[in-house]
Design an enzyme around this catalytic site. Structure first.
Site, PDB file in Angstrom:
ATOM      1  N   THR A 186       0.842  -1.193   0.000  1.00  0.00           N
ATOM      2  CA  THR A 186       0.000   0.000   0.000  1.00  0.00           C
ATOM      3  C   THR A 186       0.881   1.248   0.000  1.00  0.00           C
ATOM      4  O   THR A 186       2.098   1.166   0.122  1.00  0.00           O
ATOM      5  CB  THR A 186      -0.909   0.060   1.250  1.00  0.00           C
ATOM      6  OG1 THR A 186      -0.125   0.393   2.382  1.00  0.00           O
ATOM      7  CG2 THR A 186      -1.653  -1.227   1.477  1.00  0.00           C
ATOM      8  N   HIS A 187       0.250   2.385  -0.101  1.00  0.00           N
ATOM      9  CA  HIS A 187       0.947   3.664   0.016  1.00  0.00           C
ATOM     10  C   HIS A 187       1.111   4.062   1.485  1.00  0.00           C
ATOM     11  O   HIS A 187       1.630   5.129   1.784  1.00  0.00           O
ATOM     12  CB  HIS A 187       0.183   4.771  -0.720  1.00  0.00           C
ATOM     13  CG  HIS A 187       0.226   4.628  -2.199  1.00  0.00           C
ATOM     14  ND1 HIS A 187       1.320   5.005  -2.944  1.00  0.00           N
ATOM     15  CD2 HIS A 187      -0.666   4.136  -3.071  1.00  0.00           C
ATOM     16  CE1 HIS A 187       1.082   4.771  -4.220  1.00  0.00           C
ATOM     17  NE2 HIS A 187      -0.119   4.237  -4.320  1.00  0.00           N
ATOM     18  N   PHE A 188       0.658   3.231   2.383  1.00  0.00           N
ATOM     19  CA  PHE A 188       0.668   3.537   3.808  1.00  0.00           C
ATOM     20  C   PHE A 188       1.451   2.473   4.581  1.00  0.00           C
ATOM     21  O   PHE A 188       0.860   1.630   5.258  1.00  0.00           O
ATOM     22  CB  PHE A 188      -0.759   3.633   4.344  1.00  0.00           C
ATOM     23  CG  PHE A 188      -1.601   4.608   3.580  1.00  0.00           C
ATOM     24  CD1 PHE A 188      -1.480   5.974   3.804  1.00  0.00           C
ATOM     25  CD2 PHE A 188      -2.497   4.164   2.613  1.00  0.00           C
ATOM     26  CE1 PHE A 188      -2.239   6.888   3.095  1.00  0.00           C
ATOM     27  CE2 PHE A 188      -3.262   5.071   1.893  1.00  0.00           C
ATOM     28  CZ  PHE A 188      -3.126   6.429   2.129  1.00  0.00           C
TER      29      PHE A 188
END
Length: 55
Positions: free
Chosen positions: A33-35
């Site tokens: 993910t981007h997180f």
């Protein structure tokens, strides 16, 4: 810390920036993910702790 986007050109850009700016730290995590703080909390915490120990 980054887990996305996964591309060699993105990594190269950050490595070049790091070479010119020693205060900058770049870490590639194996997340989906981007997180990364949500996706890989243990890896994020370990990287932060390692960074703080060098200061």
């Amino acid at each position: 810390m980054f887990s996305h986007p996964k591309s060699e050109s993105y990594d190269t850009l950050h490595k070049r920036f790091r070479a010119q700016n020693p205060w900058f730290k770049y870490t590639r995590l194996n997340g989906e993910t981007h997180f990364p703080g949500v996706d890989l909390p243990r890896e994020v915490a370990a990287d932060i702790e390692g960074f703080l120990q060098t200061k």
